[in-house]
Scaffold this motif. Structure first.
Motif, PDB file in Angstrom:
ATOM      1  N   GLU A   1      -3.370   6.949  12.249  1.00  0.00           N
ATOM      2  CA  GLU A   1      -2.887   6.750  10.899  1.00  0.00           C
ATOM      3  C   GLU A   1      -3.529   7.769   9.965  1.00  0.00           C
ATOM      4  N   ASN A   2      -2.746   8.259   9.052  1.00  0.00           N
ATOM      5  CA  ASN A   2      -3.171   9.203   8.008  1.00  0.00           C
ATOM      6  C   ASN A   2      -3.278  10.637   8.501  1.00  0.00           C
TER       7      ASN A   2
ATOM      8  N   LYS B   1       0.853  -1.188   0.000  1.00  0.00           N
ATOM      9  CA  LYS B   1       0.000   0.000   0.000  1.00  0.00           C
ATOM     10  C   LYS B   1       0.885   1.233   0.000  1.00  0.00           C
TER      11      LYS B   1
HETATM   12  C1  NAG Z   1      -5.245   5.301   5.780  1.00  0.00           C
HETATM   13  O1  NAG Z   1      -5.158   5.453   4.371  1.00  0.00           O
HETATM   14  C2  NAG Z   1      -5.023   4.252   3.658  1.00  0.00           C
HETATM   15  C3  NAG Z   1      -4.798   4.574   2.188  1.00  0.00           C
HETATM   16  O2  NAG Z   1      -5.694   5.564   1.741  1.00  0.00           O
HETATM   17  C4  NAG Z   1      -6.235   3.362   3.907  1.00  0.00           C
HETATM   18  O3  NAG Z   1      -6.074   2.119   3.243  1.00  0.00           O
HETATM   19  C5  NAG Z   1      -6.359   3.120   5.407  1.00  0.00           C
HETATM   20  O4  NAG Z   1      -7.537   2.369   5.671  1.00  0.00           O
HETATM   21  C6  NAG Z   1      -6.421   4.435   6.161  1.00  0.00           C
HETATM   22  N1  NAG Z   1      -6.417   4.154   7.598  1.00  0.00           N
HETATM   23  C7  NAG Z   1      -7.293   4.663   8.447  1.00  0.00           C
HETATM   24  C8  NAG Z   1      -7.150   4.251   9.882  1.00  0.00           C
HETATM   25  O5  NAG Z   1      -8.176   5.429   8.106  1.00  0.00           O
END
Ligand code: NAG
Ligand code: NAG
Ligand code: NAG
Length: 276
Positions: free
Chosen positions: A119-120, A83
């Motif tokens: 995350e993100n 990813k």
């Molecule tokens: C963060 O971003 C990725 C890629 O867009 C996604 O696959 C993932 O589910 C996201 N994580 C969260 C905790 O939102």
């Protein structure tokens, strides 16, 4: 004739059982099997292991031919597809602080911090540096490009400050500190050890081109040359090859101290013992 055939068959079976026929490598003179975690990645580099989510982060080449452009990506346990972390401009360097649950991403425009729990929600903490390599020993250290100078990040109330580490006066490619507080630097001449509390540079004989320096979970420093993994023999300051791996690019260690390495197109975990 029959006896010979029976004999031959037994020989083949036993060598399979002994692991000779299965895909593996010798690490510290012991057979280890290989588990390919992901393949078809263009030159995966700068491997780093997230011990909480069991992810292998890495950067890889996205430029065409001679052009150097990079992305950061990760693979998750049980999934060979990678990813992409798409919010880091020309992301190249990665450092994971498994004690404080933070990940740092370095790119051509600076350093970004992410909490493992959020995350993100990536936050830019250092601006105006092209980051070449990063290393964590209590604090985040980085080397910039093309100057090749070492900096340490100090978290202050007003933000994070990059402080030039003047005791490392050399232009360096890589930097690490082992479990005893000894530091290691590489430059165009080769590898030097600086013992804890001293400033002497001890030249380490063996090879002088390194693709990575990684400290394992026991604080032992490991080096990737072009075709193998090395450790230092501290009796005579030479490098000892502990594994022969053609064209190794990166190295990291998982929570169990298993070796995870990359070559120009795949990421491989190395496990003690024969194939099942
Ligand atoms: C963060 O971003 C990725 C890629 O867009 C996604 O696959 C993932 O589910 C996201 N994580 C969260 C905790 O939102
Ligand atoms: C480095 O050496 C000092 C004493 O000179 C010692 O107190 C310290 O624990 C050492 N660091 C490490 C990480 O072992
Ligand atoms: C690398 O560092 C060592 C130790 O300081 C120094 O002697 C050597 O000249 C350096 N090499 C280059 C190419 O700058």
């Amino acid at each position: 004739m029959n006896i010979i055939i029976v004999y031959f068959t037994l020989f083949v079976i036993s060598s399979v059982v002994n692991g000779e026929k299965c895909d593996g490598i010798y690490l510290n003179n012991k057979f280890h099997r290989k588990e390919v975690l992901s393949k078809n990645i263009d030159r995966p580099y700068q491997l780093s292991y997230d011990k909480h989510r069991h992810r292998v982060y890495f950067s890889y080449n996205i430029g065409k031919e001679e052009e150097d452009r990079f992305n950061i990506a990760y693979i998750e346990k049980g999934n060979t597809e990678h990813k992409v972390k798409d919010n880091i401009e020309n992301g190249f360097a990665i450092a994971i602080d498994n004690t404080n649950d933070k990940i740092y991403f370095g790119g051509s425009l600076g350093i970004y911090e992410e909490l493992i729990k959020k995350e993100n929600e990536t936050k830019k903490i250092i601006e105006g540096f092209n980051v070449w390599d990063m290393f964590i020993k209590e604090k985040l250290h980085f080397i910039n490009y093309p100057q090749q100078r070492l900096y340490k990040c100090e978290h202050e109330e007003t933000g994070v400050k990059a402080v030039r580490q003047k005791h490392i006066h050399e232009k360096i490619y890589q930097y690490a500190i082992d479990g005893h507080g000894n530091s290691y630097i590489t430059n165009r001449t080769g590898l030097y050890m600086i013992k804890n509390g001293t400033s002497d540079r001890i030249f380490i004989k063996g090879i002088n081109n390194f693709r990575c320096i990684e400290v394992n979970n026991d604080g032992v420093v490991h080096f990737c040359g072009q075709h193998g993994i090395y450790v230092i023999n501290k009796e005579d300051y030479t490098l000892e090859k502990i594994a022969e791996i053609r064209n190794i690019f990166g190295l990291t260690f998982d929570h169990d101290n298993n070796f995870i390495y990359s070559n120009p197109h795949e990421i491989v975990k190395v496990l003690a013992g024969d194939c099942k």
